[in-house]
Motif scaffolding. Structure first.
Motif, PDB file in Angstrom:
ATOM      1  N   TYR A 196       0.842  -1.184   0.000  1.00 12.96           N
ATOM      2  CA  TYR A 196       0.000   0.000   0.000  1.00 12.96           C
ATOM      3  C   TYR A 196       0.880   1.238   0.000  1.00 12.96           C
ATOM      4  N   VAL A 197       0.274   2.351  -0.363  1.00 17.65           N
ATOM      5  CA  VAL A 197       0.987   3.630  -0.438  1.00 17.65           C
ATOM      6  C   VAL A 197       0.389   4.565   0.593  1.00 17.65           C
ATOM      7  N   LEU A 198       1.249   5.226   1.334  1.00 15.81           N
ATOM      8  CA  LEU A 198       0.841   6.218   2.321  1.00 15.81           C
ATOM      9  C   LEU A 198       1.291   7.577   1.802  1.00 15.81           C
ATOM     10  N   LEU A 199       0.370   8.496   1.640  1.00 19.84           N
ATOM     11  CA  LEU A 199       0.697   9.841   1.166  1.00 19.84           C
ATOM     12  C   LEU A 199       0.588  10.809   2.324  1.00 19.84           C
ATOM     13  N   SER A 200       1.625  11.608   2.496  1.00 27.41           N
ATOM     14  CA  SER A 200       1.630  12.611   3.546  1.00 27.41           C
ATOM     15  C   SER A 200       1.980  13.950   2.914  1.00 27.41           C
ATOM     16  N   ALA A 201       1.089  14.922   3.053  1.00 26.81           N
ATOM     17  CA  ALA A 201       1.336  16.248   2.490  1.00 26.81           C
ATOM     18  C   ALA A 201       0.645  17.300   3.338  1.00 26.81           C
ATOM     19  N   ALA A 202       1.324  18.409   3.551  1.00 28.51           N
ATOM     20  CA  ALA A 202       0.718  19.553   4.223  1.00 28.51           C
ATOM     21  C   ALA A 202       0.302  20.547   3.152  1.00 28.51           C
ATOM     22  N   VAL A 203      -0.905  21.070   3.273  1.00 40.58           N
ATOM     23  CA  VAL A 203      -1.456  21.981   2.271  1.00 40.58           C
ATOM     24  C   VAL A 203      -1.926  23.248   2.977  1.00 40.58           C
ATOM     25  N   SER A 204      -1.696  24.400   2.331  1.00 37.90           N
ATOM     26  CA  SER A 204      -2.163  25.668   2.900  1.00 37.90           C
ATOM     27  C   SER A 204      -3.682  25.752   2.802  1.00 37.90           C
ATOM     28  N   VAL A 205      -4.271  26.704   3.490  1.00 36.34           N
ATOM     29  CA  VAL A 205      -5.719  26.880   3.496  1.00 36.34           C
ATOM     30  C   VAL A 205      -6.257  27.075   2.075  1.00 36.34           C
ATOM     31  N   ASP A 206      -5.470  27.726   1.211  1.00 35.97           N
ATOM     32  CA  ASP A 206      -5.929  27.951  -0.160  1.00 35.97           C
ATOM     33  C   ASP A 206      -5.516  26.818  -1.113  1.00 35.97           C
ATOM     34  N   GLY A 207      -5.035  25.696  -0.574  1.00 37.17           N
ATOM     35  CA  GLY A 207      -4.794  24.506  -1.369  1.00 37.17           C
ATOM     36  C   GLY A 207      -3.415  24.352  -1.981  1.00 37.17           C
ATOM     37  N   TYR A 208      -2.448  25.141  -1.564  1.00 35.47           N
ATOM     38  CA  TYR A 208      -1.107  25.053  -2.143  1.00 35.47           C
ATOM     39  C   TYR A 208      -0.183  24.175  -1.301  1.00 35.47           C
ATOM     40  N   LEU A 209       0.700  23.435  -1.992  1.00 34.12           N
ATOM     41  CA  LEU A 209       1.724  22.638  -1.327  1.00 34.12           C
ATOM     42  C   LEU A 209       2.989  23.454  -1.079  1.00 34.12           C
ATOM     43  N   ASP A 210       3.193  24.494  -1.869  1.00 32.73           N
ATOM     44  CA  ASP A 210       4.393  25.321  -1.796  1.00 32.73           C
ATOM     45  C   ASP A 210       4.075  26.659  -2.454  1.00 32.73           C
ATOM     46  N   ASP A 211       4.992  27.612  -2.340  1.00 34.85           N
ATOM     47  CA  ASP A 211       4.840  28.873  -3.044  1.00 34.85           C
ATOM     48  C   ASP A 211       5.928  28.970  -4.109  1.00 34.85           C
ATOM     49  N   ALA A 212       5.978  30.074  -4.810  1.00 30.91           N
ATOM     50  CA  ALA A 212       6.936  30.240  -5.908  1.00 30.91           C
ATOM     51  C   ALA A 212       8.293  30.755  -5.436  1.00 30.91           C
ATOM     52  N   GLY A 213       8.443  30.990  -4.143  1.00 26.96           N
ATOM     53  CA  GLY A 213       9.697  31.512  -3.605  1.00 26.96           C
ATOM     54  C   GLY A 213      10.810  30.485  -3.636  1.00 26.96           C
ATOM     55  N   PRO A 214      12.043  30.945  -3.515  1.00 24.66           N
ATOM     56  CA  PRO A 214      13.187  30.038  -3.573  1.00 24.66           C
ATOM     57  C   PRO A 214      13.387  29.204  -2.300  1.00 24.66           C
ATOM     58  N   GLU A 215      12.845  29.654  -1.193  1.00 25.06           N
ATOM     59  CA  GLU A 215      13.002  28.938   0.079  1.00 25.06           C
ATOM     60  C   GLU A 215      11.884  27.921   0.256  1.00 25.06           C
ATOM     61  N   ARG A 216      12.183  26.860   1.002  1.00 20.49           N
ATOM     62  CA  ARG A 216      11.184  25.841   1.303  1.00 20.49           C
ATOM     63  C   ARG A 216      10.098  26.443   2.180  1.00 20.49           C
ATOM     64  N   LEU A 217       8.841  26.223   1.810  1.00 17.68           N
ATOM     65  CA  LEU A 217       7.703  26.713   2.586  1.00 17.68           C
ATOM     66  C   LEU A 217       7.340  25.661   3.627  1.00 17.68           C
ATOM     67  N   LEU A 218       7.454  26.008   4.899  1.00 11.30           N
ATOM     68  CA  LEU A 218       7.144  25.073   5.982  1.00 11.30           C
ATOM     69  C   LEU A 218       5.698  25.275   6.408  1.00 11.30           C
ATOM     70  N   LEU A 219       4.856  24.290   6.122  1.00 13.22           N
ATOM     71  CA  LEU A 219       3.438  24.379   6.448  1.00 13.22           C
ATOM     72  C   LEU A 219       3.063  23.566   7.684  1.00 13.22           C
ATOM     73  N   SER A 220       3.988  22.815   8.222  1.00 11.98           N
ATOM     74  CA  SER A 220       3.707  21.932   9.350  1.00 11.98           C
ATOM     75  C   SER A 220       4.339  22.463  10.629  1.00 11.98           C
ATOM     76  N   SER A 221       3.846  21.955  11.731  1.00 17.51           N
ATOM     77  CA  SER A 221       4.392  22.318  13.042  1.00 17.51           C
ATOM     78  C   SER A 221       5.515  21.348  13.413  1.00 17.51           C
ATOM     79  N   GLY A 222       6.227  21.663  14.455  1.00 20.52           N
ATOM     80  CA  GLY A 222       7.273  20.778  14.952  1.00 20.52           C
ATOM     81  C   GLY A 222       6.730  19.406  15.328  1.00 20.52           C
TER      82      GLY A 222
END
Length: 69
Positions: free
Chosen positions: A7-33
């Protein structure tokens, strides 16, 4: 009864507006510690981790597992 099928387990954090990331050069951290700790524990129990090529190139993900099995 345990299944022998893979089986496959998918784990992804998504912003309120449905994005996984933004267009910026830095990694967007959407999750808590706490969520990063949970993901680390899940990684300790899986056989493989699948990443997209863009994630590898942009984020240089650290795939080491800190949790003990």
């Amino acid at each position: 009864m345990a299944t022998t099928r893979p089986y496959v387990l998918l784990s992804a954090a998504v912003s309120v507006d449905g994005y996984l990331d933004d267009a910026g050069p830095e990694r967007l951290l959407l999750s808590s510690g706490e969520d990063f700790d949970r993901v680390d524990a899940v990684r300790a129990d899986v056989d493989a981790i699948l990443l997209g090529a863009t994630a590898v190139r942009r984020d240089n993900p650290r795939l080491l597992v800190d949790s003990a099995k």
